[in-house]
Design an enzyme around this catalytic site. Structure first.
Site, PDB file in Angstrom:
ATOM      1  N   GLN A 103       0.844  -1.203   0.000  1.00 55.97           N
ATOM      2  CA  GLN A 103       0.000   0.000   0.000  1.00 55.97           C
ATOM      3  C   GLN A 103       0.877   1.250   0.000  1.00 55.97           C
ATOM      4  O   GLN A 103       0.387   2.357  -0.153  1.00 55.97           O
ATOM      5  CB  GLN A 103      -0.896   0.025   1.230  1.00 55.97           C
ATOM      6  CG  GLN A 103      -1.819  -1.169   1.354  1.00 55.97           C
ATOM      7  CD  GLN A 103      -2.513  -1.190   2.688  1.00 55.97           C
ATOM      8  OE1 GLN A 103      -3.598  -0.616   2.868  1.00 55.97           O
ATOM      9  NE2 GLN A 103      -1.903  -1.851   3.653  1.00 55.97           N
ATOM     10  N   ASN A 104       2.180   1.036   0.196  1.00 56.41           N
ATOM     11  CA  ASN A 104       3.109   2.156   0.340  1.00 56.41           C
ATOM     12  C   ASN A 104       3.456   2.740  -1.025  1.00 56.41           C
ATOM     13  O   ASN A 104       3.431   2.051  -2.033  1.00 56.41           O
ATOM     14  CB  ASN A 104       4.385   1.713   1.075  1.00 56.41           C
ATOM     15  CG  ASN A 104       4.074   1.198   2.465  1.00 56.41           C
ATOM     16  OD1 ASN A 104       3.020   1.492   3.021  1.00 56.41           O
ATOM     17  ND2 ASN A 104       4.959   0.395   3.021  1.00 56.41           N
ATOM     18  N   HIS A 121      -1.207   1.635  -4.400  1.00 55.40           N
ATOM     19  CA  HIS A 121      -1.558   3.051  -4.267  1.00 55.40           C
ATOM     20  C   HIS A 121      -0.630   3.970  -5.036  1.00 55.40           C
ATOM     21  O   HIS A 121      -0.606   5.179  -4.789  1.00 55.40           O
ATOM     22  CB  HIS A 121      -1.608   3.432  -2.779  1.00 55.40           C
ATOM     23  CG  HIS A 121      -2.723   2.755  -2.056  1.00 55.40           C
ATOM     24  ND1 HIS A 121      -2.733   2.560  -0.695  1.00 55.40           N
ATOM     25  CD2 HIS A 121      -3.868   2.192  -2.527  1.00 55.40           C
ATOM     26  CE1 HIS A 121      -3.848   1.919  -0.344  1.00 55.40           C
ATOM     27  NE2 HIS A 121      -4.544   1.684  -1.434  1.00 55.40           N
ATOM     28  N   CYS A 152       1.629  20.473 -17.419  1.00 53.30           N
ATOM     29  CA  CYS A 152       1.592  19.227 -18.211  1.00 53.30           C
ATOM     30  C   CYS A 152       2.032  19.554 -19.637  1.00 53.30           C
ATOM     31  O   CYS A 152       1.523  20.502 -20.259  1.00 53.30           O
ATOM     32  CB  CYS A 152       0.169  18.670 -18.220  1.00 53.30           C
ATOM     33  SG  CYS A 152      -0.068  17.344 -19.420  1.00 53.30           S
ATOM     34  N   THR A 194       0.255  -2.777   8.766  1.00 48.24           N
ATOM     35  CA  THR A 194      -0.902  -2.063   8.234  1.00 48.24           C
ATOM     36  C   THR A 194      -2.055  -2.134   9.231  1.00 48.24           C
ATOM     37  O   THR A 194      -2.271  -3.147   9.880  1.00 48.24           O
ATOM     38  CB  THR A 194      -1.353  -2.604   6.860  1.00 48.24           C
ATOM     39  OG1 THR A 194      -2.505  -1.883   6.415  1.00 48.24           O
ATOM     40  CG2 THR A 194      -1.652  -4.095   6.890  1.00 48.24           C
ATOM     41  N   GLU A 221       1.027  -3.194  17.135  1.00 46.50           N
ATOM     42  CA  GLU A 221      -0.342  -3.067  17.649  1.00 46.50           C
ATOM     43  C   GLU A 221      -1.253  -4.072  16.954  1.00 46.50           C
ATOM     44  O   GLU A 221      -1.099  -4.313  15.748  1.00 46.50           O
ATOM     45  CB  GLU A 221      -0.876  -1.643  17.363  1.00 46.50           C
ATOM     46  CG  GLU A 221      -0.081  -0.528  18.043  1.00 46.50           C
ATOM     47  CD  GLU A 221      -0.058  -0.664  19.557  1.00 46.50           C
ATOM     48  OE1 GLU A 221       0.978  -0.349  20.165  1.00 46.50           O
ATOM     49  OE2 GLU A 221      -1.063  -1.155  20.126  1.00 46.50           O
TER      50      GLU A 221
HETATM   51  P1  OAD Z   1      -1.555   3.283   8.898  1.00 47.17           P
HETATM   52  O1  OAD Z   1      -0.848   4.519   9.305  1.00 47.17           O
HETATM   53  O2  OAD Z   1      -3.053   3.243   8.856  1.00 47.17           O
HETATM   54  O3  OAD Z   1      -1.127   2.080   9.864  1.00 47.17           O
HETATM   55  C1  OAD Z   1       0.228   1.857  10.118  1.00 47.17           C
HETATM   56  C2  OAD Z   1       0.342   0.523  10.814  1.00 47.17           C
HETATM   57  O4  OAD Z   1       1.722   0.243  11.009  1.00 47.17           O
HETATM   58  C3  OAD Z   1      -0.311   0.518  12.194  1.00 47.17           C
HETATM   59  O5  OAD Z   1      -1.078  -0.668  12.332  1.00 47.17           O
HETATM   60  C4  OAD Z   1       0.887   0.515  13.163  1.00 47.17           C
HETATM   61  O6  OAD Z   1       0.599  -0.205  14.359  1.00 47.17           O
HETATM   62  C5  OAD Z   1       1.916  -0.218  12.332  1.00 47.17           C
HETATM   63  N1  OAD Z   1       3.314   0.085  12.682  1.00 47.17           N
HETATM   64  C6  OAD Z   1       3.827   1.216  13.192  1.00 47.17           C
HETATM   65  N2  OAD Z   1       5.179   1.095  13.350  1.00 47.17           N
HETATM   66  C7  OAD Z   1       5.505  -0.156  12.897  1.00 47.17           C
HETATM   67  C8  OAD Z   1       6.715  -0.890  12.787  1.00 47.17           C
HETATM   68  N3  OAD Z   1       7.889  -0.356  13.178  1.00 47.17           N
HETATM   69  N4  OAD Z   1       6.671  -2.152  12.273  1.00 47.17           N
HETATM   70  C9  OAD Z   1       5.488  -2.701  11.897  1.00 47.17           C
HETATM   71  N5  OAD Z   1       4.294  -2.052  11.968  1.00 47.17           N
HETATM   72  C10 OAD Z   1       4.316  -0.803  12.468  1.00 47.17           C
HETATM   73  O7  OAD Z   1      -0.953   2.874   7.482  1.00 47.17           O
HETATM   74  P2  OAD Z   1      -1.568   1.836   6.455  1.00 47.17           P
HETATM   75  O8  OAD Z   1      -2.244   0.712   7.126  1.00 47.17           O
HETATM   76  O9  OAD Z   1      -0.490   1.496   5.484  1.00 47.17           O
HETATM   77  O10 OAD Z   1      -3.982   5.001   1.506  1.00 47.17           O
HETATM   78  O11 OAD Z   1      -2.652   2.736   5.703  1.00 47.17           O
HETATM   79  C11 OAD Z   1      -3.301   2.177   4.594  1.00 47.17           C
HETATM   80  C12 OAD Z   1      -3.631   3.297   3.670  1.00 47.17           C
HETATM   81  O12 OAD Z   1      -4.287   4.379   4.382  1.00 47.17           O
HETATM   82  C13 OAD Z   1      -2.442   3.984   3.033  1.00 47.17           C
HETATM   83  O13 OAD Z   1      -1.930   3.276   1.955  1.00 47.17           O
HETATM   84  C14 OAD Z   1      -3.075   5.277   2.581  1.00 47.17           C
HETATM   85  C15 OAD Z   1      -3.834   5.622   3.833  1.00 47.17           C
HETATM   86  O14 OAD Z   1      -4.927   6.395   3.583  1.00 47.17           O
HETATM   87  C16 OAD Z   1      -3.882   5.788   0.390  1.00 47.17           C
HETATM   88  O15 OAD Z   1      -3.029   6.641   0.286  1.00 47.17           O
HETATM   89  C17 OAD Z   1      -4.910   5.509  -0.658  1.00 47.17           C
END
Ligand code: OAD
Length: 247
Positions: A103-104, A121, A152, A194, A221
């Site tokens: 998703q990154n 994404h 553009c 995630t 978490e």
């Molecule tokens: P989030 O910021 O929602 O969640 C980050 C996750 O990483 C959380 O569950 C944390 O507990 C975990 N975390 C933090 N530090 C960590 C570490 N050192 N090792 C492992 N895990 C850790 O980010 P995403 O779940 O990626 O969408 O968010 C999904 C989407 O929401 C993104 O791609 C973006 C956002 O809106 C779009 O841009 C379309």
């Protein structure tokens, strides 16, 4: 957690078609803020989820462009961490087909050496025209004082924007379809960093569970999947991935 590490290590070592599904937590240990971390400094008063939309760009293109320049600056300054490198080394070993679904938008899996990273994404280090003009271009650092967003070359309007998926926009159906196929074909899914709150991406982990795939999760978490996982490793991905992936 030694028993869980050993269990995860064994599952991964036996896997022939593992899929890794990663989120912002994968890059947290590189210094790239996650989405649900509070923004700091200049951007602290903004909600990133309010800035990552086509409406925000139409309303204030310069603000949105500068927000992404701020994020690009972080991505340029930081680098893939031990977790990215462990995954890339694992892929290069013979005898298995590794798929990374992320998703990154930081491009760190590709930078670390993963050859097949499905970027659901998009990629923050690329630009495209908001009007839909053809072409994706490497993000260029704007010259000091140059008006933004850039023009553009096709339509001549100041409509260039980061090549990422904004809220309310559709994912690239071809990429999502490949990701779903990889989940159907996999034997193990490893979900890393995630929160599992954004669909359709999060639906890929749901699909793996529905299909009865072996399921490992790494996150400091708990997430909506932690209870259902075969192994839930409560910790940081840069520390845990090198322990469970054979080097
Ligand atoms: P989030 O910021 O929602 O969640 C980050 C996750 O990483 C959380 O569950 C944390 O507990 C975990 N975390 C933090 N530090 C960590 C570490 N050192 N090792 C492992 N895990 C850790 O980010 P995403 O779940 O990626 O969408 O968010 C999904 C989407 O929401 C993104 O791609 C973006 C956002 O809106 C779009 O841009 C379309």
């Amino acid at each position: 957690m030694t028993a869980e590490i050993d269990q995860a290590r064994s599952l991964v070592a036996q896997a022939k078609r593992p899929v890794f599904f990663t989120g912002a937590g994968m890059s947290a240990d590189s210094g790239v803020p996650t989405f649900r971390d509070a923004l700091t400094g200049l951007w602290a008063k903004y909600d990133p989820l309010q800035l990552a939309t086509g409406e925000a760009f139409a309303r204030d293109p310069e603000l949105v462009w500068n927000f992404y320049e701020y994020r690009r600056g972080i991505v340029r300054k930081c680098a893939p961490n031990a977790g990215h490198h462990a995954m890339a080394a694992f892929e290069q070993q013979e005898g298995r087909l590794v798929t990374v679904i992320t998703q990154n938008v930081d491009g760190y899996h590709q930078l670390a050496g993963n050859r097949l990273a499905l970027c659901l994404h998009g990629n923050i280090m690329e630009d495209r025209c908001h009007c839909g003009c053809p072409g994706v271009f490497p993000a260029t650092e704007p010259c000091e004082g140059e008006p933004v967003p850039p023009i553009c070359r096709t339509c001549g309007y100041r409509t260039m924007r980061p090549n990422v998926v904004w809220f309310g926009e559709m994912l690239d159906e071809a990429v999502l379809s490949k990701a779903r196929d990889a989940v159907h074909d996999c034997d193990v899914m490893v979900v890393v960093g995630t929160s599992g709150v954004v669909y359709p991406a999060a639906g890929l982990a749901d699909l793996a569970l529905q299909l009865g795939k072996r399921f490992i999760e790494i996150n400091p978490e708990p997430s909506p999947w932690s209870d259902a996982a075969d192994v839930y490793l409560r910790g940081r991905s840069s520390e845990i991935l090198p322990q469970i992936l054979p080097g």
